[in-house]
Scaffold this motif. Structure first.
Motif, PDB file in Angstrom:
ATOM      1  N   ALA A 164      -5.428   0.825   1.793  1.00 13.77           N
ATOM      2  CA  ALA A 164      -4.742   0.910   0.363  1.00 13.77           C
ATOM      3  C   ALA A 164      -4.634  -0.485   0.063  1.00 13.77           C
ATOM      4  O   ALA A 164      -4.817  -0.346  -1.491  1.00 13.77           O
ATOM      5  N   LEU A 165      -4.724  -1.475   0.495  1.00 11.56           N
ATOM      6  CA  LEU A 165      -5.042  -2.835  -0.238  1.00 11.56           C
ATOM      7  C   LEU A 165      -6.262  -3.069  -0.782  1.00 11.56           C
ATOM      8  O   LEU A 165      -6.398  -3.497  -1.896  1.00 11.56           O
ATOM      9  N   TYR A 166      -7.441  -2.376   0.040  1.00  9.84           N
ATOM     10  CA  TYR A 166      -8.656  -2.600  -0.745  1.00  9.84           C
ATOM     11  C   TYR A 166      -8.937  -1.739  -1.795  1.00  9.84           C
ATOM     12  O   TYR A 166      -9.659  -2.248  -2.683  1.00  9.84           O
ATOM     13  N   ALA A 167      -8.528  -0.659  -1.790  1.00  6.50           N
ATOM     14  CA  ALA A 167      -8.562   0.201  -2.798  1.00  6.50           C
ATOM     15  C   ALA A 167      -7.788  -0.055  -4.196  1.00  6.50           C
ATOM     16  O   ALA A 167      -7.905   0.709  -4.973  1.00  6.50           O
ATOM     17  N   SER A 168      -6.631  -1.086  -4.095  1.00  2.47           N
ATOM     18  CA  SER A 168      -5.980  -1.310  -5.034  1.00  2.47           C
ATOM     19  C   SER A 168      -6.685  -1.974  -6.383  1.00  2.47           C
ATOM     20  O   SER A 168      -7.424  -2.703  -6.124  1.00  2.47           O
ATOM     21  N   SER A 169      -6.222  -1.361  -7.323  1.00  4.06           N
ATOM     22  CA  SER A 169      -6.858  -1.995  -8.807  1.00  4.06           C
ATOM     23  C   SER A 169      -6.223  -3.132  -9.522  1.00  4.06           C
ATOM     24  O   SER A 169      -6.295  -3.367 -10.529  1.00  4.06           O
ATOM     25  N   ALA A 170      -4.938  -3.397  -8.813  1.00  2.00           N
ATOM     26  CA  ALA A 170      -4.125  -4.248  -9.334  1.00  2.00           C
ATOM     27  C   ALA A 170      -4.548  -5.714  -9.426  1.00  2.00           C
ATOM     28  O   ALA A 170      -4.206  -6.746 -10.007  1.00  2.00           O
ATOM     29  N   TRP A 171      -5.638  -6.273  -8.437  1.00  2.00           N
ATOM     30  CA  TRP A 171      -6.003  -7.438  -8.352  1.00  2.00           C
ATOM     31  C   TRP A 171      -7.172  -7.994  -9.179  1.00  2.00           C
ATOM     32  O   TRP A 171      -7.998  -7.149  -9.315  1.00  2.00           O
ATOM     33  N   PRO A 172      -7.091  -9.256  -9.727  1.00  2.00           N
ATOM     34  CA  PRO A 172      -8.282  -9.707 -10.254  1.00  2.00           C
ATOM     35  C   PRO A 172      -9.662  -9.614  -9.394  1.00  2.00           C
ATOM     36  O   PRO A 172      -9.651  -9.717  -8.260  1.00  2.00           O
ATOM     37  N   GLN A 173     -10.679  -9.282 -10.166  1.00  2.00           N
ATOM     38  CA  GLN A 173     -11.879  -9.193  -9.379  1.00  2.00           C
ATOM     39  C   GLN A 173     -12.137 -10.390  -8.444  1.00  2.00           C
ATOM     40  O   GLN A 173     -12.862 -10.339  -7.325  1.00  2.00           O
ATOM     41  N   GLU A 174     -11.714 -11.588  -8.952  1.00  2.00           N
ATOM     42  CA  GLU A 174     -12.426 -12.652  -8.162  1.00  2.00           C
ATOM     43  C   GLU A 174     -11.421 -13.136  -7.010  1.00  2.00           C
ATOM     44  O   GLU A 174     -11.631 -14.108  -6.346  1.00  2.00           O
ATOM     45  N   PHE A 175     -10.467 -12.409  -6.938  1.00  2.84           N
ATOM     46  CA  PHE A 175      -9.544 -12.699  -5.617  1.00  2.84           C
ATOM     47  C   PHE A 175     -10.196 -12.239  -4.579  1.00  2.84           C
ATOM     48  O   PHE A 175     -10.693 -11.393  -4.228  1.00  2.84           O
ATOM     49  N   PRO A 176      -9.609 -13.192  -3.435  1.00  2.00           N
ATOM     50  CA  PRO A 176     -10.583 -12.861  -2.133  1.00  2.00           C
ATOM     51  C   PRO A 176      -9.484 -11.638  -1.553  1.00  2.00           C
ATOM     52  O   PRO A 176      -8.496 -11.227  -1.904  1.00  2.00           O
ATOM     53  N   HIS A 177     -10.300 -10.893  -0.523  1.00  4.31           N
ATOM     54  CA  HIS A 177     -10.003  -9.812   0.276  1.00  4.31           C
ATOM     55  C   HIS A 177     -10.081  -9.802   1.732  1.00  4.31           C
ATOM     56  O   HIS A 177     -10.938  -9.246   2.291  1.00  4.31           O
ATOM     57  N   GLN A 178      -9.503 -10.743   2.451  1.00  7.03           N
ATOM     58  CA  GLN A 178      -9.579 -11.083   3.743  1.00  7.03           C
ATOM     59  C   GLN A 178      -7.920 -10.719   4.428  1.00  7.03           C
ATOM     60  O   GLN A 178      -7.208 -11.304   4.255  1.00  7.03           O
ATOM     61  N   ILE A 179      -8.267  -9.895   5.321  1.00  5.65           N
ATOM     62  CA  ILE A 179      -6.896  -9.166   5.941  1.00  5.65           C
ATOM     63  C   ILE A 179      -7.384  -9.019   7.454  1.00  5.65           C
ATOM     64  O   ILE A 179      -8.175  -8.738   7.935  1.00  5.65           O
ATOM     65  N   SER A 180      -6.184  -9.479   8.164  1.00  2.00           N
ATOM     66  CA  SER A 180      -6.023  -9.164   9.514  1.00  2.00           C
ATOM     67  C   SER A 180      -4.771  -8.424   9.799  1.00  2.00           C
ATOM     68  O   SER A 180      -3.688  -9.089   9.241  1.00  2.00           O
ATOM     69  N   ALA A 181      -4.562  -7.472  10.408  1.00  2.00           N
ATOM     70  CA  ALA A 181      -3.330  -6.473  10.743  1.00  2.00           C
ATOM     71  C   ALA A 181      -3.399  -6.076  11.980  1.00  2.00           C
ATOM     72  O   ALA A 181      -4.200  -5.913  12.762  1.00  2.00           O
ATOM     73  N   ALA A 182      -1.986  -5.737  12.621  1.00  2.00           N
ATOM     74  CA  ALA A 182      -1.617  -5.294  13.619  1.00  2.00           C
ATOM     75  C   ALA A 182      -0.349  -4.461  13.305  1.00  2.00           C
ATOM     76  O   ALA A 182       0.646  -4.644  12.631  1.00  2.00           O
ATOM     77  N   TYR A 183      -0.130  -3.296  14.304  1.00  2.00           N
ATOM     78  CA  TYR A 183       1.217  -2.553  14.020  1.00  2.00           C
ATOM     79  C   TYR A 183       1.823  -2.454  15.167  1.00  2.00           C
ATOM     80  O   TYR A 183       1.257  -2.081  16.409  1.00  2.00           O
TER      81      TYR A 183
END
Length: 681
Positions: free
Chosen positions: A197-216
């Motif tokens: 969901a976060l990676y597919a979002s088009s709300a972010w400017p293209q040059e913003f980073p996309h590094q995520i770590s998650a646990a549930y």
């Protein structure tokens, strides 16, 4: 008694009067001519001054307009940053349905094979029976061949369509399984879904980073994650640009430090709020009761000097509290700190960290990471795994791709099939896990493999880069060159992982921008040749965009070299009519293109044009004189006396690519160079 004159004195006196009148008339003519000349000189000076004023005014207007445009860009950039949250809230929420692929394939398009061959009309063969029979038999044979080709093409399409549909159904079945797992709150499925969901979002400017770590945490129904923030440089340092006519240069007005810091803090707060909003908005299965988020920048820790994830903002928020907010109306900083009880660095520009909240590794389950330094290092990856990753990339792009057997691959690492019935076909892929620049010989070898295999296209994928010789050889051929930086970008866009080293040490080990093929002598020679007897001046302009860096960076007959010597006119070799020596890695850092132009030599051919400039080419050689390839350029046109041949343009990874020109000018070289910002006296 008076004495009468004998008439001689009268004649003499009259002659004297005539001479006097002639002298006076000549004097008047000289005076009038002098006055007319002075009048014309004054008129010329007035016209010259007027034209000079107009040129200066036009130049000043251009420079002021350019400064205004740059100012508007700065203002637009800040407006985009401050409006990030509002714009993001207007984007539709991510759903599981977005992951599904439509179970449909491109319709069968036989093209010209769909049209039967027209049979000859007997009425047109009234007295030519034998000719009619021959034409009839030929048409019947052509129609039979068309039907045979149509049937074969249909069979090939049906096989491809069935495979494509089966692959789509397998993929959708996997999505359905993940959806069921989401309903059961499976931790792995939850993390994968919300990461998507976060990676597919088009709300972010293209040059913003996309590094995520998650646990549930299924017991608390809490998603615990870390997300990377943009650095301080995202906020423009300049506030405005003003042209200074006295110094003939642009002057940037610095953005006040307090204002820049405030904008940056606001951007960080917006990023946190928008991330939480997208997570809750995508939760159509009720998996999330709360979200715990730590937002960081990947930078050097001021305390240790080492690369680290420095947490600048943190928040833990329940769904009920967050859904009560009207994000379009809030002040992001106040909402995060006061409304939600989160923390935000007071001096994020100085990397002043805040105490992090709950971290993914504290959940007690496996942590899933995407992007950034946790991605596998392509330099260190096993060669077989690297080839498998490239094959996976082609499959992610909707193609069929398989790795070849190692024992008899014939120079082919991956074979791909693009199903597009028009632009697709068989693709030969070679993979080079290099640290140094790929030599042109590898590109030539790939082309030979493509021709020998009867493939439609060849792709060379590398972890390093390519030099001008490689791009020159690939120009106009069914070849695609993918550098390391481009590969990492493609992997990220298709949900795959990979990086080129990590940290300063790895960056230093990356291939230099200078092509390895320039190592001997560290330069290339561009030899120019053409048909026709017209004499030309071949020149070069070292530019940033469409503006030459300075008059000294215009290489022509009166300026044979740039100040640093990176571009220099040299005597041509046999078969060439002009030549330039270029050291690409020595070109100024501010430059991004080298423009090559040709113009009629007015001293040799004052009345000529470029109609005789035909069959032109640029021959690229290395320092030893070995030819690396040839570039075709546009022919000249009647009436034109100058022509842009093309330009070498610096790519994002430091390589140089050639782009064909073709723009002509009727006013000669002086007319051409004015378009590149050179003042012509």
């Amino acid at each position: 008694m008076s004495r009468r004159s004998n008439g001689l004195i009268g004649i003499w006196a009259e002659a004297q009067r005539q001479q006097q009148r002639q002298r006076e008339a000549a004097h008047r003519e000289r005076t009038q001519a002098q006055r007319e000349q002075e009048r014309q000189q004054r008129a010329y000076e007035r016209e010259t001054a007027r034209l000079d004023r107009e040129q200066r005014a036009a130049y000043r207007q251009r420079r002021e307009a350019e400064a205004m445009r740059r100012t508007e860009e700065l203002e637009g950039r800040v407006a985009e940053l401050t409006g990030l949250l509002v714009a993001g809230c207007a984007e539709p929420a991510f759903t599981a349905a977005a992951l599904r692929r439509p179970e449909e394939v491109e319709p069968f398009q036989p093209g010209h094979l769909a049209h039967p061959v027209a049979m000859p009309d007997p009425g047109q063969y009234r007295f030519a029976r034998q000719q009619f029979e021959r034409d009839w038999q030929a048409a019947q044979a052509a129609e039979a061949q068309r039907q045979q080709q149509l049937a074969a093409y249909r069979q090939q399409y049906d096989q491809w369509a069935a495979g494509q549909l089966a692959e789509t159904r397998r993929y959708n079945a996997g999505v359905a399984e993940m959806t069921e797992a989401l309903r059961g709150r499976d931790p792995d499925a939850v993390v994968d879904y919300f990461s998507a969901a976060l990676y597919a979002s088009s709300a972010w400017p293209q040059e913003f980073p996309h590094q995520i770590s998650a646990a549930y945490d299924p017991g608390a129904r809490q998603l615990v994650l870390t997300s990377e923030l943009p650095g301080y440089g995202i906020v423009p340092e300049a506030k405005a640009v003003r042209y200074m006519p006295t110094a003939d240069q642009d002057k940037e007005t610095a953005r006040p430090a307090a204002q820049r810091r405030a904008v940056y803090r606001d951007v960080l707060a917006q990023c946190v709020l928008l991330t939480v909003r997208e997570l809750f908005a995508a939760d159509e299965f009720g998996a999330l009761e709360s979200v715990s988020l730590n937002a960081f920048v990947d930078d050097h820790d001021p305390a240790t000097g080492r690369r680290a994830q420095i947490v600048l903002a943190t928040v833990s928020v329940a769904r009920g509290v967050f859904e009560g907010l009207h994000l379009e109306q809030v002040s992001a900083v106040d909402c995060l700190v006061d409304g939600l009880g989160g923390q935000l660095s007071a001096r994020p520009d100085q990397l002043a960290a805040v105490r992090p909240g709950r971290m993914p590794d504290e959940v007690g389950r496996g942590v899933v990471s995407h992007g950034g330094g946790d991605d596998p290092d392509l330099y260190e990856m096993d060669p077989i795994e690297f080839e498998g990753l490239v094959a996976q990339l082609f499959r992610a792009r909707g193609m069929q791709a398989v790795m070849t057997t190692r024992s008899n691959d014939g120079g082919v690492d991956v074979e791909a099939l693009d199903p597009d019935p028009i632009s697709g076909g068989r693709i030969i892929v070679q993979v080079k896990r290099y640290r140094k620049t790929v030599p042109p010989t590898a590109v030539r070898d790939l082309y030979g493999t493509v021709q020998g295999a009867g493939a439609n296209k060849g792709v060379l994928v590398t972890t390093s880069g390519f030099g001008p010789g490689s791009y020159t050889f690939a120009n106009g051929k069914p070849l695609t060159l993918v550098s390391g930086e481009e590969l990492v970008g493609l992997l990220g866009r298709h949900g795959l992982r990979g990086r080129l080293g990590g940290g300063p040490a790895a960056a230093a080990a990356r291939p230099a921008a200078a092509p390895a093929e320039q190592a001997a002598g560290d330069h290339n020679v561009l030899g120019m040749a053409w048909s026709g007897r017209v004499a030309l001046d071949v020149c070069a302009l070292v530019c940033e965009g469409t503006r030459v860096l300075s008059d000294d960076h215009f290489v022509f007959y009166n300026n044979p070299a740039t100040p640093d010597g990176s571009v220099r006119a040299v005597p041509p070799s046999a078969g060439d009519k002009a030549a330039l020596r270029v050291t690409f890695d020595a070109l100024p850092a501010a430059s991004d293109r080298l423009v090559l132009v040709a113009a009629i030599d007015p001293a040799v051919n004052p009345d000529a044009d470029l109609s005789e400039f035909t069959d032109a080419r640029i021959r690229l050689s290395d320092a030893s004189g070995s030819e690396l390839g040839q570039l075709e350029v546009s022919d000249g046109r009647p009436g034109e006396t100058a022509l842009v041949l093309g330009s070498f343009r610096r790519r994002a990874n430091g390589d140089w690519d050639f782009v064909l020109g073709g723009q002509g000018y009727r006013g000669g070289l002086s007319d051409l160079v004015q378009d590149f910002g050179i003042e012509v006296a």
